[in-house]
Design a protein around this motif. Structure first.
Motif, PDB file in Angstrom:
ATOM      1  N   PRO A  41       0.789  -1.232   0.000  1.00  0.00           N
ATOM      2  CA  PRO A  41       0.000   0.000   0.000  1.00  0.00           C
ATOM      3  C   PRO A  41       0.821   1.282   0.000  1.00  0.00           C
ATOM      4  O   PRO A  41       0.334   2.323  -0.449  1.00  0.00           O
ATOM      5  CB  PRO A  41      -0.838  -0.112   1.280  1.00  0.00           C
ATOM      6  CG  PRO A  41      -0.059  -1.059   2.155  1.00  0.00           C
ATOM      7  CD  PRO A  41       0.566  -2.027   1.216  1.00  0.00           C
ATOM      8  N   ASP A  42       2.043   1.221   0.498  1.00  0.00           N
ATOM      9  CA  ASP A  42       2.847   2.443   0.616  1.00  0.00           C
ATOM     10  C   ASP A  42       3.685   2.737  -0.623  1.00  0.00           C
ATOM     11  O   ASP A  42       4.306   3.797  -0.711  1.00  0.00           O
ATOM     12  CB  ASP A  42       3.780   2.345   1.834  1.00  0.00           C
ATOM     13  CG  ASP A  42       2.999   2.252   3.138  1.00  0.00           C
ATOM     14  OD1 ASP A  42       1.884   2.815   3.199  1.00  0.00           O
ATOM     15  OD2 ASP A  42       3.497   1.583   4.071  1.00  0.00           O
ATOM     16  N   ALA A  43       3.722   1.825  -1.584  1.00  0.00           N
ATOM     17  CA  ALA A  43       4.573   2.027  -2.762  1.00  0.00           C
ATOM     18  C   ALA A  43       4.133   3.235  -3.577  1.00  0.00           C
ATOM     19  O   ALA A  43       4.962   3.961  -4.124  1.00  0.00           O
ATOM     20  CB  ALA A  43       4.564   0.765  -3.628  1.00  0.00           C
ATOM     21  N   LEU A  44       2.821   3.444  -3.665  1.00  0.00           N
ATOM     22  CA  LEU A  44       2.266   4.582  -4.398  1.00  0.00           C
ATOM     23  C   LEU A  44       1.078   5.109  -3.592  1.00  0.00           C
ATOM     24  O   LEU A  44      -0.080   4.970  -3.993  1.00  0.00           O
ATOM     25  CB  LEU A  44       1.827   4.170  -5.810  1.00  0.00           C
ATOM     26  CG  LEU A  44       2.950   3.829  -6.788  1.00  0.00           C
ATOM     27  CD1 LEU A  44       2.396   3.100  -8.017  1.00  0.00           C
ATOM     28  CD2 LEU A  44       3.682   5.087  -7.230  1.00  0.00           C
ATOM     29  N   ALA A  45       1.380   5.715  -2.482  1.00  0.00           N
ATOM     30  CA  ALA A  45       0.356   6.041  -1.494  1.00  0.00           C
ATOM     31  C   ALA A  45      -0.715   6.990  -2.011  1.00  0.00           C
ATOM     32  O   ALA A  45      -1.860   6.959  -1.550  1.00  0.00           O
ATOM     33  CB  ALA A  45       1.014   6.626  -0.243  1.00  0.00           C
ATOM     34  N   ASP A  46      -0.383   7.853  -2.959  1.00  0.00           N
ATOM     35  CA  ASP A  46      -1.344   8.848  -3.433  1.00  0.00           C
ATOM     36  C   ASP A  46      -1.920   8.511  -4.805  1.00  0.00           C
ATOM     37  O   ASP A  46      -2.462   9.380  -5.481  1.00  0.00           O
ATOM     38  CB  ASP A  46      -0.683  10.232  -3.474  1.00  0.00           C
ATOM     39  CG  ASP A  46      -0.276  10.713  -2.087  1.00  0.00           C
ATOM     40  OD1 ASP A  46      -1.029  10.428  -1.141  1.00  0.00           O
ATOM     41  OD2 ASP A  46       0.785  11.343  -1.961  1.00  0.00           O
ATOM     42  N   THR A  47      -1.789   7.267  -5.208  1.00  0.00           N
ATOM     43  CA  THR A  47      -2.269   6.826  -6.519  1.00  0.00           C
ATOM     44  C   THR A  47      -3.473   5.917  -6.347  1.00  0.00           C
ATOM     45  O   THR A  47      -3.560   5.167  -5.366  1.00  0.00           O
ATOM     46  CB  THR A  47      -1.148   6.072  -7.260  1.00  0.00           C
ATOM     47  OG1 THR A  47      -0.033   6.950  -7.438  1.00  0.00           O
ATOM     48  CG2 THR A  47      -1.614   5.571  -8.622  1.00  0.00           C
ATOM     49  N   GLN A  48      -4.405   6.004  -7.280  1.00  0.00           N
ATOM     50  CA  GLN A  48      -5.555   5.105  -7.233  1.00  0.00           C
ATOM     51  C   GLN A  48      -5.097   3.655  -7.143  1.00  0.00           C
ATOM     52  O   GLN A  48      -4.330   3.183  -7.977  1.00  0.00           O
ATOM     53  CB  GLN A  48      -6.419   5.279  -8.483  1.00  0.00           C
ATOM     54  CG  GLN A  48      -7.518   4.240  -8.638  1.00  0.00           C
ATOM     55  CD  GLN A  48      -8.554   4.308  -7.544  1.00  0.00           C
ATOM     56  OE1 GLN A  48      -9.222   5.326  -7.399  1.00  0.00           O
ATOM     57  NE2 GLN A  48      -8.697   3.240  -6.764  1.00  0.00           N
ATOM     58  N   GLY A  49      -5.547   2.954  -6.106  1.00  0.00           N
ATOM     59  CA  GLY A  49      -5.156   1.568  -5.934  1.00  0.00           C
ATOM     60  C   GLY A  49      -6.105   0.615  -6.628  1.00  0.00           C
ATOM     61  O   GLY A  49      -7.286   0.916  -6.829  1.00  0.00           O
ATOM     62  N   ASP A  50      -5.599  -0.558  -6.967  1.00  0.00           N
ATOM     63  CA  ASP A  50      -6.459  -1.597  -7.535  1.00  0.00           C
ATOM     64  C   ASP A  50      -7.130  -2.416  -6.439  1.00  0.00           C
ATOM     65  O   ASP A  50      -7.718  -3.462  -6.708  1.00  0.00           O
ATOM     66  CB  ASP A  50      -5.650  -2.513  -8.456  1.00  0.00           C
ATOM     67  CG  ASP A  50      -4.615  -3.347  -7.704  1.00  0.00           C
ATOM     68  OD1 ASP A  50      -4.388  -3.094  -6.506  1.00  0.00           O
ATOM     69  OD2 ASP A  50      -4.011  -4.250  -8.322  1.00  0.00           O
ATOM     70  N   ASP A  51      -7.048  -1.917  -5.193  1.00  0.00           N
ATOM     71  CA  ASP A  51      -7.585  -2.646  -4.044  1.00  0.00           C
ATOM     72  C   ASP A  51      -8.852  -2.032  -3.482  1.00  0.00           C
ATOM     73  O   ASP A  51      -9.284  -2.377  -2.386  1.00  0.00           O
ATOM     74  CB  ASP A  51      -6.525  -2.735  -2.941  1.00  0.00           C
ATOM     75  CG  ASP A  51      -6.071  -1.362  -2.449  1.00  0.00           C
ATOM     76  OD1 ASP A  51      -6.280  -0.356  -3.169  1.00  0.00           O
ATOM     77  OD2 ASP A  51      -5.494  -1.290  -1.346  1.00  0.00           O
ATOM     78  N   THR A  52      -9.480  -1.107  -4.219  1.00  0.00           N
ATOM     79  CA  THR A  52     -10.722  -0.506  -3.758  1.00  0.00           C
ATOM     80  C   THR A  52     -11.895  -1.125  -4.510  1.00  0.00           C
ATOM     81  O   THR A  52     -11.736  -1.682  -5.596  1.00  0.00           O
ATOM     82  CB  THR A  52     -10.720   1.017  -3.975  1.00  0.00           C
ATOM     83  OG1 THR A  52     -10.643   1.293  -5.387  1.00  0.00           O
ATOM     84  CG2 THR A  52      -9.550   1.674  -3.279  1.00  0.00           C
ATOM     85  N   GLY A  53     -13.082  -1.004  -3.921  1.00  0.00           N
ATOM     86  CA  GLY A  53     -14.263  -1.545  -4.572  1.00  0.00           C
ATOM     87  C   GLY A  53     -14.121  -3.043  -4.812  1.00  0.00           C
ATOM     88  O   GLY A  53     -13.475  -3.771  -4.054  1.00  0.00           O
ATOM     89  N   ASP A  54     -14.748  -3.521  -5.870  1.00  0.00           N
ATOM     90  CA  ASP A  54     -14.635  -4.921  -6.280  1.00  0.00           C
ATOM     91  C   ASP A  54     -13.271  -5.093  -6.941  1.00  0.00           C
ATOM     92  O   ASP A  54     -12.983  -4.443  -7.958  1.00  0.00           O
ATOM     93  CB  ASP A  54     -15.771  -5.258  -7.253  1.00  0.00           C
ATOM     94  CG  ASP A  54     -15.864  -6.737  -7.571  1.00  0.00           C
ATOM     95  OD1 ASP A  54     -14.899  -7.483  -7.285  1.00  0.00           O
ATOM     96  OD2 ASP A  54     -16.889  -7.157  -8.140  1.00  0.00           O
TER      97      ASP A  54
END
Length: 272
Positions: A41-54
């Motif tokens: 999670p900290d690698a790109l803290a301010d970038t949209q993650g692929d871990d939200t929603g479904d």
């Protein structure tokens, strides 16, 4: 801050699959997506993650950029959706920009892409031509043939109407690769709804965790082939664009590795 809700809106959204800080092109059409965010999670803290929603973020070690593709499918409803990589993009048709020294200036931007999308609903990268290899033999020499053989078995069980196209592709010497595409929402979502169940079944029968880190990414490579099969079977009309890589490519290493794989059975052990 990372977004945690579904993205909604019209227009074009092209996800940039990335796992580390790296310059990205400016422009409203591009959305950097942190792949594997659930594990790092900290690698790109301010970038949209692929871990939200479904999401399938935790499958990133095996599915590579496909975790971003899945996220776009489930969490974005733009009119057009697409996927590129943090170092590989679709290229402008402008001759002077395309062959200029500034590699980022070669990347296609919104106004030009929107003009192209007026005439087509699907954009794919230009085909890679192997010349002395078929799609099957190249994969069998560089990776593991069992991946391809199992894929055919799964297609036979889950989507037998695609077998003719699969067999045709296996004997061809060119294909669209990189898991790069831009599609209208309905086509994009239809492709994802088809390909992900097949990939999940393949990995259920042949767990990627049994391989080393490089070869465990086989589901991402198999999906490159499946995109071609789906396009062929459904008669999808498309336009092609060349691609650009933002860093110099070691063509000597790439070429010699290709020949070693073909003639001396030396599988690839890393990306180029």
């Amino acid at each position: 801050m990372k977004q945690t809700s579904e993205r909604s809106g019209k227009g074009v959204t092209i996800g940039i699959a990335m796992h580390k800080p790296y310059p990205v092109p400016q422009g409203d059409i591009y959305l950097p997506i942190h792949v594997g965010a659930a594990m790092h999670p900290d690698a790109l803290a301010d970038t949209q993650g692929d871990d939200t929603g479904d999401n399938i973020s935790k499958l990133n070690p095996y599915f590579c950029e496909l975790t971003a593709l899945y996220w776009l499918w489930k969490n974005d409803d733009s009119d057009y959706k697409g996927l590129v990589h943090y170092r590989r993009y679709f290229t402008t048709r402008n001759f002077f920009k395309r062959y200029g020294r500034d590699r980022f200036n070669r990347i296609i931007q919104g106004p030009e892409l929107e003009r192209i999308l007026k005439d087509t609903s699907v954009v794919l990268p230009k085909k890679r031509h192997y010349v002395i290899e078929t799609i099957y033999s190249h994969y069998a020499h560089t990776m593991y043939a069992e991946h391809m053989e199992l894929t055919r078995l799964v297609l036979q069980d889950m989507a037998p109407e695609y077998l003719d196209q699969w067999d045709t592709l296996m004997n061809r010497r060119s294909a669209h690769i990189f898991n790069m595409m831009i599609m209208d929402r309905d086509t994009f979502d239809a492709y994802c709804a088809w390909v992900f169940p097949i990939l999940f079944e393949i990995t259920k029968r042949l767990p990627p965790s049994q391989y080393d880190t490089f070869h465990a990414r086989y589901p991402g490579r198999i999906s490159e082939k499946l995109l071609n099969v789906w396009i062929m079977r459904n008669g999808i009309q498309f336009k092609e664009l060349p691609t650009t890589f933002t860093e110099p490519i070691n063509w000597w290493k790439k070429g010699t590795s290709f020949l070693k794989a073909k003639f001396f059975k030396k599988r690839y052990t890393s990306s180029f």
